[in-house]
Design a protein around this motif. Structure first.
Motif, PDB file in Angstrom:
ATOM      1  N   ILE A 123     106.355 120.766 102.053  1.00 19.80           N
ATOM      2  CA  ILE A 123     107.614 120.274 102.633  1.00 19.80           C
ATOM      3  C   ILE A 123     108.750 120.719 101.723  1.00 19.80           C
ATOM      4  O   ILE A 123     108.677 120.531 100.507  1.00 19.80           O
ATOM      5  N   CYS A 124     109.776 121.315 102.313  1.00 26.18           N
ATOM      6  CA  CYS A 124     110.831 121.905 101.492  1.00 26.18           C
ATOM      7  C   CYS A 124     112.186 121.714 102.163  1.00 26.18           C
ATOM      8  O   CYS A 124     112.322 121.893 103.366  1.00 26.18           O
ATOM      9  N   ILE A 125     113.185 121.350 101.350  1.00 22.93           N
ATOM     10  CA  ILE A 125     114.536 121.172 101.905  1.00 22.93           C
ATOM     11  C   ILE A 125     115.306 122.485 101.938  1.00 22.93           C
ATOM     12  O   ILE A 125     116.419 122.545 102.434  1.00 22.93           O
ATOM     13  N   LYS A 126     114.700 123.549 101.398  1.00 21.87           N
ATOM     14  CA  LYS A 126     115.453 124.800 101.281  1.00 21.87           C
ATOM     15  C   LYS A 126     115.092 125.811 102.360  1.00 21.87           C
ATOM     16  O   LYS A 126     114.097 125.671 103.066  1.00 21.87           O
ATOM     17  N   ASN A 127     115.900 126.841 102.409  1.00 20.14           N
ATOM     18  CA  ASN A 127     115.753 127.832 103.465  1.00 20.14           C
ATOM     19  C   ASN A 127     115.789 129.264 102.947  1.00 20.14           C
ATOM     20  O   ASN A 127     116.352 130.147 103.606  1.00 20.14           O
ATOM     21  N   CYS A 128     115.191 129.486 101.794  1.00 17.26           N
ATOM     22  CA  CYS A 128     115.167 130.824 101.193  1.00 17.26           C
ATOM     23  C   CYS A 128     114.733 131.843 102.250  1.00 17.26           C
ATOM     24  O   CYS A 128     113.731 131.624 102.943  1.00 17.26           O
ATOM     25  N   PHE A 129     115.463 132.943 102.350  1.00 15.36           N
ATOM     26  CA  PHE A 129     115.223 133.893 103.444  1.00 15.36           C
ATOM     27  C   PHE A 129     113.873 134.613 103.366  1.00 15.36           C
ATOM     28  O   PHE A 129     113.471 135.295 104.296  1.00 15.36           O
ATOM     29  N   TYR A 130     113.210 134.519 102.207  1.00 14.25           N
ATOM     30  CA  TYR A 130     111.961 135.281 102.019  1.00 14.25           C
ATOM     31  C   TYR A 130     110.712 134.434 102.205  1.00 14.25           C
ATOM     32  O   TYR A 130     109.609 134.958 102.287  1.00 14.25           O
ATOM     33  N   CYS A 131     110.865 133.116 102.255  1.00 17.46           N
ATOM     34  CA  CYS A 131     109.697 132.243 102.054  1.00 17.46           C
ATOM     35  C   CYS A 131     109.135 131.678 103.355  1.00 17.46           C
ATOM     36  O   CYS A 131     109.873 131.131 104.176  1.00 17.46           O
ATOM     37  N   GLY A 132     107.820 131.777 103.486  1.00 18.17           N
ATOM     38  CA  GLY A 132     107.135 131.347 104.698  1.00 18.17           C
ATOM     39  C   GLY A 132     107.202 129.852 104.971  1.00 18.17           C
ATOM     40  O   GLY A 132     107.055 129.423 106.111  1.00 18.17           O
ATOM     41  N   ILE A 133     107.419 129.035 103.930  1.00 20.19           N
ATOM     42  CA  ILE A 133     107.449 127.590 104.177  1.00 20.19           C
ATOM     43  C   ILE A 133     108.882 127.052 104.167  1.00 20.19           C
ATOM     44  O   ILE A 133     109.111 125.855 103.983  1.00 20.19           O
ATOM     45  N   ARG A 134     109.854 127.933 104.347  1.00 24.14           N
ATOM     46  CA  ARG A 134     111.264 127.497 104.412  1.00 24.14           C
ATOM     47  C   ARG A 134     111.428 126.432 105.488  1.00 24.14           C
ATOM     48  O   ARG A 134     110.698 126.416 106.486  1.00 24.14           O
ATOM     49  N   LYS A 135     112.424 125.590 105.246  1.00 25.74           N
ATOM     50  CA  LYS A 135     112.634 124.415 106.094  1.00 25.74           C
ATOM     51  C   LYS A 135     112.672 124.754 107.586  1.00 25.74           C
ATOM     52  O   LYS A 135     112.062 124.060 108.414  1.00 25.74           O
ATOM     53  N   ASP A 136     113.351 125.821 107.944  1.00 25.15           N
ATOM     54  CA  ASP A 136     113.534 126.113 109.372  1.00 25.15           C
ATOM     55  C   ASP A 136     112.348 126.810 110.028  1.00 25.15           C
ATOM     56  O   ASP A 136     112.412 127.138 111.210  1.00 25.15           O
ATOM     57  N   ASN A 137     111.280 127.052 109.273  1.00 27.10           N
ATOM     58  CA  ASN A 137     110.106 127.644 109.920  1.00 27.10           C
ATOM     59  C   ASN A 137     109.309 126.542 110.626  1.00 27.10           C
ATOM     60  O   ASN A 137     108.488 125.857 110.014  1.00 27.10           O
ATOM     61  N   SER A 138     109.547 126.422 111.914  1.00 24.39           N
ATOM     62  CA  SER A 138     108.933 125.312 112.657  1.00 24.39           C
ATOM     63  C   SER A 138     107.459 125.574 112.951  1.00 24.39           C
ATOM     64  O   SER A 138     106.738 124.693 113.410  1.00 24.39           O
ATOM     65  N   LYS A 139     106.995 126.807 112.663  1.00 23.06           N
ATOM     66  CA  LYS A 139     105.580 127.111 112.931  1.00 23.06           C
ATOM     67  C   LYS A 139     104.651 126.555 111.848  1.00 23.06           C
ATOM     68  O   LYS A 139     103.435 126.533 112.018  1.00 23.06           O
ATOM     69  N   VAL A 140     105.226 126.146 110.726  1.00 20.29           N
ATOM     70  CA  VAL A 140     104.394 125.649 109.623  1.00 20.29           C
ATOM     71  C   VAL A 140     103.971 124.215 109.895  1.00 20.29           C
ATOM     72  O   VAL A 140     104.795 123.387 110.288  1.00 20.29           O
ATOM     73  N   SER A 141     102.687 123.929 109.708  1.00 20.85           N
ATOM     74  CA  SER A 141     102.292 122.527 109.805  1.00 20.85           C
ATOM     75  C   SER A 141     102.414 121.926 108.402  1.00 20.85           C
ATOM     76  O   SER A 141     101.828 122.415 107.435  1.00 20.85           O
ATOM     77  N   ARG A 142     103.234 120.930 108.294  1.00 23.11           N
ATOM     78  CA  ARG A 142     103.611 120.402 106.969  1.00 23.11           C
ATOM     79  C   ARG A 142     102.587 119.404 106.459  1.00 23.11           C
ATOM     80  O   ARG A 142     102.025 118.626 107.224  1.00 23.11           O
ATOM     81  N   TYR A 143     102.347 119.421 105.174  1.00 20.39           N
ATOM     82  CA  TYR A 143     101.402 118.478 104.578  1.00 20.39           C
ATOM     83  C   TYR A 143     101.935 117.959 103.246  1.00 20.39           C
ATOM     84  O   TYR A 143     102.815 118.565 102.620  1.00 20.39           O
ATOM     85  N   ASN A 144     101.388 116.844 102.842  1.00 22.42           N
ATOM     86  CA  ASN A 144     101.728 116.254 101.559  1.00 22.42           C
ATOM     87  C   ASN A 144     100.436 115.605 101.072  1.00 22.42           C
ATOM     88  O   ASN A 144     100.008 114.602 101.616  1.00 22.42           O
ATOM     89  N   ILE A 145      99.788 116.210 100.109  1.00 19.39           N
ATOM     90  CA  ILE A 145      98.476 115.737  99.673  1.00 19.39           C
ATOM     91  C   ILE A 145      98.614 114.367  98.998  1.00 19.39           C
ATOM     92  O   ILE A 145      99.553 114.146  98.232  1.00 19.39           O
ATOM     93  N   SER A 146      97.691 113.467  99.284  1.00 18.05           N
ATOM     94  CA  SER A 146      97.794 112.116  98.716  1.00 18.05           C
ATOM     95  C   SER A 146      97.588 112.154  97.201  1.00 18.05           C
ATOM     96  O   SER A 146      96.966 113.080  96.660  1.00 18.05           O
ATOM     97  N   ASP A 147      98.092 111.124  96.544  1.00 18.07           N
ATOM     98  CA  ASP A 147      97.922 111.031  95.087  1.00 18.07           C
ATOM     99  C   ASP A 147      96.446 111.081  94.702  1.00 18.07           C
ATOM    100  O   ASP A 147      96.069 111.726  93.728  1.00 18.07           O
ATOM    101  N   GLU A 148      95.623 110.407  95.523  1.00 17.89           N
ATOM    102  CA  GLU A 148      94.186 110.361  95.204  1.00 17.89           C
ATOM    103  C   GLU A 148      93.593 111.766  95.218  1.00 17.89           C
ATOM    104  O   GLU A 148      92.806 112.134  94.339  1.00 17.89           O
TER     105      GLU A 148
END
Ligand code: 5AD
Ligand code: SF4
Ligand code: FES
Length: 358
Positions: A57-82
């Motif tokens: 998950i990223c708040i930025k929109n770097c023009f080169y990066c596949g996980i940039r905020k506006d790439n709606s094709k990415v399925s976002r994840y946040n791994i649990s602390d455990e």
């Protein structure tokens, strides 16, 4: 011609440009020299950092990066602390010595608190033995300090390019993508006492060989402790993809990266230089070649399996179908082939940093 340059104590920008442009025959001399420098100043050893890519998950929109905020094709994840702590245990039990926590960029109190608590827990479950590198983007000096006080001691924040005009071309023109702010972050990190690492991408659209020479001079002048740099690899779901026909070939980008690593090793003899994953995306033995030439850090992926194919910054990223054990078994053999020994169970701090602290 380059023999004369290689015999000098220091390089000018023109020298560096000449080295970056050298012929295939001359390149052999360059790589021989950098390998010798590595052997003499840090030895033929490799240190491991188990890499946990804990959130895309990223708040930025770097023009080169596949996980940039506006790439709606990415399925976002946040791994649990455990799960993060499980991965950490893997690193500890397998004697990796250090881990890297990397994520997309978030700047909020919940995130700062979470990372602070995680660092404390990682320190306690590993009996203070695991070194912790963070790569979680731009943060306030206060947040950086809290993380440092909790036990993180290295931080990676790539400047991406030392040239402000080029930076503006590869990022949106707004306040969250500001070169000067990024530099201020690096200054804060250093001031707080982190071993500070930066890096750039090689072969970006609009980037010149002079820009790359300036990048190396930037790293030398900033007196960095660590560097991670790699080839730019276009990602189809990003704005920079439109320039795909104006880029150097992947082979040329790879080769330029090797030259950059070699020159950096010669001018900054005792820093830590990573053999980055992007190298392996182009050449199956790209990292091994980098290690031979002068890199000394390897970051085997220890992200839990199910998330690996979602942290895709560039195309053809390796190890997305492998498990942490697969990578572990793989690197031992690979480093032997590269003529280097993995130093298990050591932090492998930058000698450069250690010398300054003495
Ligand atoms: N190609 C190569 N490297 C990339 N990064 C982001 N996108 C790409 C790409 N398309 C690098 C950036 C960033 C790091 C985490 O990954 O340099 O700082
Ligand atoms: Fe976010 Fe980093 Fe990708 Fe930029 S390079 S979009 S900050 S994850
Ligand atoms: Fe991951 Fe080789 S390093 S499979």
């Amino acid at each position: 011609m380059i023999q004369k340059i290689l015999s000098q104590e220091n390089f000018t920008k023109e020298d560096i440009v000449q080295l970056l442009n050298c012929s295939k025959e001359e390149q052999i001399l360059l790589f021989e020299k950098s390998a010798k420098v590595k052997e003499k100043y840090i030895g033929n050893y490799v240190y491991l950092r188990g890499l946990i890519e804990f959130s895309n998950i990223c708040i930025k929109n770097c023009f080169y990066c596949g996980i940039r905020k506006d790439n709606s094709k990415v399925s976002r994840y946040n791994i649990s602390d455990e799960e993060i702590l499980e991965a950490t245990k893997f690193a500890y039990e397998n004697n990796y010595g250090s881990i890297v926590l990397q994520s997309g960029e978030l700047q909020n109190d919940t995130f700062s608190d979470r990372i602070e608590k995680l660092i404390t827990k990682i320190k306690s479950i590993s009996d203070n033995k695991l070194g912790i590198t963070l790569s979680c983007g731009e943060q306030s000096e206060e947040t950086y300090s809290r993380w440092f006080n909790a036990g993180a001691h290295r931080y990676l924040l790539r400047i991406e390019t030392s040239n402000i005009d080029l930076y503006k071309k590869i990022h949106p023109n707004d306040d969250t993508h500001n070169w000067n702010k990024r530099l201020d972050c690096l200054i804060s990190l250093k001031k707080i006492g982190y071993q500070t690492g930066t890096g750039i991408m090689i072969g970006l659209p609009f980037q010149t060989i002079e820009n790359l020479a300036d990048d190396l001079i930037f790293m030398r002048d900033f007196d960095i402790d660590m560097c991670g740099m790699g080839p730019f690899i276009e990602h189809i779901e990003t704005p920079l993809y439109q320039y795909k026909n104006n880029l150097y070939t992947l082979e040329k980008r790879l080769n330029l990266t090797f030259r950059m690593i070699a020159i950096l090793r010669i001018i900054m003899k005792d820093i830590n230089i990573a053999a980055t994953t992007a190298l392996q995306a182009i050449d199956d033995i790209g990292r091994e070649k980098a290690i031979r030439i002068g890199a000394n850090i390897l970051m085997p992926n220890i992200t839990p399996n199910e998330f690996r194919d979602k942290y895709i910054l560039y195309e053809n990223k390796p190890c997305t179908n492998e498990s942490s054990s697969d990578c572990k078994n793989c690197i031992d053999v690979r480093m032997k082939i590269a003529g280097n020994t993995i130093e298990y169970g050591k932090w492998g701090d930058s000698l450069h940093f250690q010398k300054q602290s003495e």
